[in-house]
Design a protein around this motif. Structure first.
Motif, PDB file in Angstrom:
ATOM      1  N   HIS A   1     120.190   9.826 -26.475  1.00  0.00           N
ATOM      2  CA  HIS A   1     119.565  10.956 -27.149  1.00  0.00           C
ATOM      3  C   HIS A   1     118.844  10.677 -28.397  1.00  0.00           C
TER       4      HIS A   1
ATOM      5  N   HIS B   1     115.118  10.991 -30.723  1.00  0.00           N
ATOM      6  CA  HIS B   1     113.656  11.565 -31.018  1.00  0.00           C
ATOM      7  C   HIS B   1     112.926  10.671 -31.935  1.00  0.00           C
TER       8      HIS B   1
ATOM      9  N   LYS C   1     112.358  16.130 -20.094  1.00  0.00           N
ATOM     10  CA  LYS C   1     113.247  16.852 -21.118  1.00  0.00           C
ATOM     11  C   LYS C   1     113.020  18.433 -21.228  1.00  0.00           C
TER      12      LYS C   1
ATOM     13  N   HIS D   1     124.341  18.920 -25.709  1.00  0.00           N
ATOM     14  CA  HIS D   1     124.945  19.672 -26.730  1.00  0.00           C
ATOM     15  C   HIS D   1     126.221  20.446 -26.187  1.00  0.00           C
TER      16      HIS D   1
ATOM     17  N   ASP E   1     121.381  12.053 -31.207  1.00  0.00           N
ATOM     18  CA  ASP E   1     120.173  13.058 -31.492  1.00  0.00           C
ATOM     19  C   ASP E   1     119.459  12.642 -32.741  1.00  0.00           C
TER      20      ASP E   1
HETATM   21 ZN   LIG Z   1     117.624  16.628 -29.320  1.00  0.00          ZN
END
Ligand SMILES: [Zn+2]
Length: 252
Positions: free
Chosen positions: A8, A10, A99, A163, A209
């Motif tokens: 995960h 970005h 996603k 999450h 993340d």
């Molecule tokens: Zn994310």
């Protein structure tokens, strides 16, 4: 223990900060993480055009093999009007998954075009054995259940609940559908341990993340301290947590 995979990541614009794709991926690979999944948060920008995202992903793909640094197609409802179908996007770039973010983007199930598009997305994922990474949150707009009718209808699509929110719903979905997985991004250790106890260790993916971790650490520094970590320092901290979580998962 070395972390080999981060599921995960970005790149791109996140609110007021731009995280340069090559810088982000460079930090991850320099840290020894050989495999990662990334998608562009630029997808959340107002009136974003797909061409901008395509360019951003292409820059990474031209430098890193998409078999190890895996781009996911963050599909947004606006692409329907832009004439971008999942097939077209997949033809243009070697995406390795899809996603969905039902909080950043409004998916209206009463809108036939939106619903048809979601079926196309899950059908595509199902046929090509691609994962669908789904953002989850705490209310009806983005709770883990939001896309659950598709989990049932497309059993060959691996659906990952990012999450794990809310936790009880996530556990129920893991129990109900063998094709449902979850990730550790912004998941509390106690919640992770709860998922382990429920018997789903094999369906938990380690994801950080990053660099969203950096964004929140910078905006809301602990104890009100003003010091902001560099991206490299933040990712070192994120990896430390992934290592700890990996240890918890493996002791089950
Ligand atoms: Zn994310």
């Amino acid at each position: 223990m070395k972390i080999m995979t981060d599921t995960h990541i970005h790149t791109g614009q996140f609110y007021d900060v731009h995280y340069d794709p090559l810088e982000v991926i460079g930090i991850i690979t320099d840290a020894g993480v050989e495999e990662s999944v990334f998608s562009s948060t630029t997808s959340g920008k107002d009136d974003v055009q797909y061409a901008e995202i395509e360019q951003e992903i292409a820059v990474v793909v031209s430098r890193y093999s998409p078999d190890t640094i895996k781009p996911f197609l963050w599909y947004i409802p606006d692409y329907i009007d832009q004439g971008i179908s999942v097939e077209m996007a997949m033809k243009g770039l070697p995406y390795k998954g899809i996603k969905l973010h039902p909080r950043a983007h409004h998916w209206d199930f009463a809108d036939t075009r939106a619903l048809d598009t979601l079926h196309e997305l899950f059908e595509y994922a199902s046929q090509h054995k691609l994962p669908v990474l789904i953002h989850t949150g705490y209310d009806a707009q983005d709770e883990a259940n939001r896309f659950s009718s598709f989990f049932d209808e497309y059993p060959a699509a691996r659906c990952i609940l990012a999450h794990c929110r809310p936790l009880d719903q996530t556990i129920k979905l893991l129990a109900a559908y063998p094709n449902v997985y979850c990730d550790t991004a912004f998941v509390e250790e106690a919640d992770l341990r709860f998922i382990m106890k429920a018997g789903f260790a094999s369906r938990v993916l380690l994801g950080s993340d990053f660099p969203i971790t950096h964004y929140f650490r910078s905006k809301y520094p602990p104890n009100g301290s003003g010091d902001t970590p560099t991206l490299t320092e933040q990712y070192a901290a994120d990896l430390k947590q992934l290592r700890r979580y990996s240890g918890i998962i493996q002791t089950v």
